[in-house]
Design a protein around this motif. Structure first.
Motif, PDB file in Angstrom:
ATOM      1  N   GLY A  22      26.128  47.333  49.750  1.00  0.00           N
ATOM      2  CA  GLY A  22      25.433  46.875  50.943  1.00  0.00           C
ATOM      3  C   GLY A  22      25.237  48.036  51.906  1.00  0.00           C
ATOM      4  N   GLU A  23      25.627  47.826  53.143  1.00  0.00           N
ATOM      5  CA  GLU A  23      25.464  48.863  54.156  1.00  0.00           C
ATOM      6  C   GLU A  23      26.719  49.707  54.326  1.00  0.00           C
ATOM      7  OE1 GLU A  23      24.288  46.902  57.711  1.00  0.00           O
ATOM      8  OE2 GLU A  23      22.320  46.291  56.935  1.00  0.00           O
ATOM      9  N   GLN A  24      27.762  49.428  53.548  1.00  0.00           N
ATOM     10  CA  GLN A  24      29.010  50.153  53.698  1.00  0.00           C
ATOM     11  C   GLN A  24      29.484  50.677  52.357  1.00  0.00           C
ATOM     12  OE1 GLN A  24      31.638  47.284  55.534  1.00  0.00           O
ATOM     13  NE2 GLN A  24      30.973  47.845  57.589  1.00  0.00           N
ATOM     14  N   ALA A  25      30.452  51.587  52.420  1.00  0.00           N
ATOM     15  CA  ALA A  25      31.124  52.072  51.216  1.00  0.00           C
ATOM     16  C   ALA A  25      32.526  51.484  51.198  1.00  0.00           C
ATOM     17  CB  ALA A  25      31.188  53.591  51.210  1.00  0.00           C
ATOM     18  N   SER A  26      32.957  51.038  50.033  1.00  0.00           N
ATOM     19  CA  SER A  26      34.284  50.446  49.914  1.00  0.00           C
ATOM     20  C   SER A  26      35.343  51.544  49.871  1.00  0.00           C
ATOM     21  CB  SER A  26      34.378  49.620  48.632  1.00  0.00           C
ATOM     22  OG  SER A  26      34.404  50.478  47.496  1.00  0.00           O
ATOM     23  N   LEU A  27      36.589  51.162  50.131  1.00  0.00           N
ATOM     24  CA  LEU A  27      37.716  52.042  49.910  1.00  0.00           C
ATOM     25  C   LEU A  27      38.155  51.932  48.456  1.00  0.00           C
ATOM     26  CD1 LEU A  27      39.938  51.222  53.034  1.00  0.00           C
ATOM     27  CD2 LEU A  27      38.294  53.080  52.767  1.00  0.00           C
ATOM     28  N   GLU A  28      38.924  52.913  47.994  1.00  0.00           N
ATOM     29  CA  GLU A  28      39.568  52.785  46.693  1.00  0.00           C
ATOM     30  C   GLU A  28      40.571  51.633  46.770  1.00  0.00           C
ATOM     31  OE1 GLU A  28      42.761  55.257  43.971  1.00  0.00           O
ATOM     32  OE2 GLU A  28      41.324  56.371  45.196  1.00  0.00           O
ATOM     33  N   LEU A  29      40.522  50.730  45.778  1.00  0.00           N
ATOM     34  CA  LEU A  29      41.353  49.531  45.805  1.00  0.00           C
ATOM     35  C   LEU A  29      42.239  49.455  44.574  1.00  0.00           C
ATOM     36  CD1 LEU A  29      38.613  46.977  46.925  1.00  0.00           C
ATOM     37  CD2 LEU A  29      40.450  47.921  48.354  1.00  0.00           C
ATOM     38  N   PRO A  30      43.444  48.889  44.716  1.00  0.00           N
ATOM     39  CA  PRO A  30      44.311  48.691  43.551  1.00  0.00           C
ATOM     40  C   PRO A  30      43.690  47.700  42.574  1.00  0.00           C
ATOM     41  CG  PRO A  30      45.553  48.487  45.601  1.00  0.00           C
ATOM     42  CD  PRO A  30      44.103  48.501  45.970  1.00  0.00           C
ATOM     43  N   PRO A  31      44.127  47.730  41.319  1.00  0.00           N
ATOM     44  CA  PRO A  31      43.570  46.803  40.329  1.00  0.00           C
ATOM     45  C   PRO A  31      43.960  45.360  40.606  1.00  0.00           C
ATOM     46  CG  PRO A  31      45.419  48.003  39.401  1.00  0.00           C
ATOM     47  CD  PRO A  31      45.123  48.633  40.734  1.00  0.00           C
ATOM     48  N   LEU A  32      43.119  44.441  40.188  1.00  0.00           N
ATOM     49  CA  LEU A  32      43.413  43.022  40.242  1.00  0.00           C
ATOM     50  C   LEU A  32      44.313  42.649  39.074  1.00  0.00           C
ATOM     51  CD1 LEU A  32      39.748  41.959  40.936  1.00  0.00           C
ATOM     52  CD2 LEU A  32      41.611  41.706  42.587  1.00  0.00           C
ATOM     53  N   ASN A  33      45.224  41.710  39.297  1.00  0.00           N
ATOM     54  CA  ASN A  33      46.109  41.234  38.239  1.00  0.00           C
ATOM     55  C   ASN A  33      45.404  40.148  37.429  1.00  0.00           C
ATOM     56  OD1 ASN A  33      48.286  42.817  39.314  1.00  0.00           O
ATOM     57  ND2 ASN A  33      48.574  41.233  40.866  1.00  0.00           N
ATOM     58  N   SER A  34      45.437  40.268  36.110  1.00  0.00           N
ATOM     59  CA  SER A  34      44.864  39.234  35.254  1.00  0.00           C
ATOM     60  C   SER A  34      45.770  38.009  35.263  1.00  0.00           C
ATOM     61  CB  SER A  34      44.722  39.771  33.831  1.00  0.00           C
ATOM     62  OG  SER A  34      44.224  38.767  32.976  1.00  0.00           O
ATOM     63  N   ASP A  35      45.217  36.849  35.607  1.00  0.00           N
ATOM     64  CA  ASP A  35      45.973  35.599  35.677  1.00  0.00           C
ATOM     65  C   ASP A  35      45.204  34.545  34.884  1.00  0.00           C
ATOM     66  OD1 ASP A  35      47.113  33.079  36.483  1.00  0.00           O
ATOM     67  OD2 ASP A  35      47.963  34.075  38.230  1.00  0.00           O
ATOM     68  N   THR A  36      45.775  34.076  33.787  1.00  0.00           N
ATOM     69  CA  THR A  36      45.060  33.132  32.925  1.00  0.00           C
ATOM     70  C   THR A  36      44.795  31.799  33.608  1.00  0.00           C
ATOM     71  OG1 THR A  36      47.164  32.457  31.924  1.00  0.00           O
ATOM     72  CG2 THR A  36      45.907  34.169  30.794  1.00  0.00           C
ATOM     73  N   ARG A  37      45.526  31.475  34.674  1.00  0.00           N
ATOM     74  CA  ARG A  37      45.238  30.240  35.405  1.00  0.00           C
ATOM     75  C   ARG A  37      43.857  30.271  36.045  1.00  0.00           C
ATOM     76  NH1 ARG A  37      50.340  30.049  39.294  1.00  0.00           N
ATOM     77  NH2 ARG A  37      49.749  32.265  39.339  1.00  0.00           N
ATOM     78  N   LEU A  38      43.330  31.475  36.238  1.00  0.00           N
ATOM     79  CA  LEU A  38      42.012  31.625  36.864  1.00  0.00           C
ATOM     80  C   LEU A  38      40.887  31.720  35.848  1.00  0.00           C
ATOM     81  CD1 LEU A  38      42.907  34.203  39.669  1.00  0.00           C
ATOM     82  CD2 LEU A  38      42.932  31.704  39.789  1.00  0.00           C
ATOM     83  N   ALA A  39      41.215  31.668  34.553  1.00  0.00           N
ATOM     84  CA  ALA A  39      40.193  31.745  33.512  1.00  0.00           C
ATOM     85  C   ALA A  39      39.602  30.359  33.300  1.00  0.00           C
ATOM     86  CB  ALA A  39      40.795  32.284  32.214  1.00  0.00           C
ATOM     87  N   LEU A  40      38.717  29.966  34.209  1.00  0.00           N
ATOM     88  CA  LEU A  40      38.127  28.631  34.205  1.00  0.00           C
ATOM     89  C   LEU A  40      36.850  28.626  33.374  1.00  0.00           C
ATOM     90  CD1 LEU A  40      38.544  27.852  38.016  1.00  0.00           C
ATOM     91  CD2 LEU A  40      40.153  27.394  36.155  1.00  0.00           C
ATOM     92  N   SER A  41      36.702  27.671  32.497  1.00  0.00           N
ATOM     93  CA  SER A  41      35.564  27.616  31.579  1.00  0.00           C
ATOM     94  C   SER A  41      34.235  27.601  32.323  1.00  0.00           C
ATOM     95  CB  SER A  41      35.666  26.376  30.695  1.00  0.00           C
ATOM     96  OG  SER A  41      34.465  26.187  29.964  1.00  0.00           O
ATOM     97  N   PRO A  42      33.273  28.411  31.887  1.00  0.00           N
ATOM     98  CA  PRO A  42      31.939  28.383  32.508  1.00  0.00           C
ATOM     99  C   PRO A  42      31.268  27.023  32.378  1.00  0.00           C
ATOM    100  CG  PRO A  42      32.192  30.322  31.125  1.00  0.00           C
ATOM    101  CD  PRO A  42      33.361  29.443  30.838  1.00  0.00           C
TER     102      PRO A  42
END
Length: 283
Positions: free
Chosen positions: A45-65
């Motif tokens: 967009g109009e800004q630059a992001s900071l370097e961010l830590p990785p996201l943790n993979s959580d199978t509870r969030l793997a919701l079927s499309p």
């Protein structure tokens, strides 16, 4: 390639139990690609992001499309104790590479949001659902000085071992000492991020970490700062930094000799909880 996409978001707190989908090769590859994307500053967009830590993979969030479009209901069944969640739905990408291209083009602000901690990805044919979430705080924290001291212990434990930071080798480094002046500067910046709802090394007055240290009377040869949001213990924060090349490099640098650290909470802010670790080498 035709890509149909949408974003849904909800804010609430839920605790239920359920089963989740397993992560396949392409799903795991997309998570890895998103984390690689987050590991470097990105124009968005109009800004630059900071370097961010990785996201943790959580199978509870793997919701079927192909599952329910009611994200709130889906999260209830999944049993994820969330505060905030956003879901990206894609239709068209044949693989993780194509899906990542669509995300970079249309959803950079979602995957570069520093409040999110966990991620789940599911794929069925050319349909994808990417869910990013921030969980409820898992426990009670002590005051900022006590948690800052715990962060110092975690960082010093990490510095005892040589490690790779994004492919760059770092030798074990001497333990850092606690500096009350740096701690006060870290606490002030952390409260500002929480209360003013921003996430940046540059504060609302345009001051850098070095500026803030100098204003507090800390005379330094070198200064460095790591910040974090969304994670609710010093251990989780430090682990995220160790998994992030730039943060890891600061944490492992033998040039620094002192540390001050703090956290702050504001339920009205996007991320809820914020952390600052200020590294210094005095003159």
């Amino acid at each position: 390639m035709r890509v149909l996409s949408s974003v849904a978001a909800f804010t609430l707190g839920l605790i239920v139990s359920s089963q989740a989908l397993a992560v396949t090769g392409e799903e795991a590859q997309l998570i890895a690609s998103i984390n690689a994307y987050r590991s470097q500053a990105q124009p968005c967009g109009e800004q630059a992001s900071l370097e961010l830590p990785p996201l943790n993979s959580d199978t509870r969030l793997a919701l079927s499309p192909e599952g329910t479009r009611d994200l709130q209901q889906a999260m209830t069944r999944a049993g994820y104790p969330m505060v905030n969640v956003q879901a990206i739905s894609l239709s068209g990408p044949r693989d993780a590479r194509a899906a990542m291209h669509a995300i970079e083009e249309s959803f950079c602000q979602v995957v570069l949001d520093p409040q999110f901690v966990d991620i789940g990805v599911s794929q069925e044919g050319r349909d994808w659902r990417i869910v990013l979430a921030r969980p409820l705080l898992s426990g009670r924290l002590g005051d900022w000085q006590a948690e800052g001291q715990k962060m110092l212990q975690e960082i010093n434990a990490a510095r005892q071992q040589p490690r790779q930071c994004g492919g760059q080798p770092y030798a074990a480094a001497p333990a850092l000492g606690w500096n009350t002046m740096l701690a006060g500067v870290a606490a002030s910046h952390t409260r500002a991020m929480a209360n003013q709802n921003f996430f940046d090394h540059i504060d609302k007055e345009g001051r850098t970490p070095g500026d803030r240290a100098e204003l507090a009377g800390y005379l330094y040869q070198q200064i460095g700062e790591n910040i974090a949001a969304g994670r609710d213990t010093p251990h989780k924060v430090v682990q995220g930094w160790l998994d992030s090349p730039g943060h890891c490099a600061i944490l492992m640098s033998a040039d620094f000799r002192e540390l001050g650290a703090a956290y702050a909470v504001d339920p009205k802010s996007d991320a809820g909880i914020y952390w600052t670790a200020l590294f210094g080498s005095p003159q």
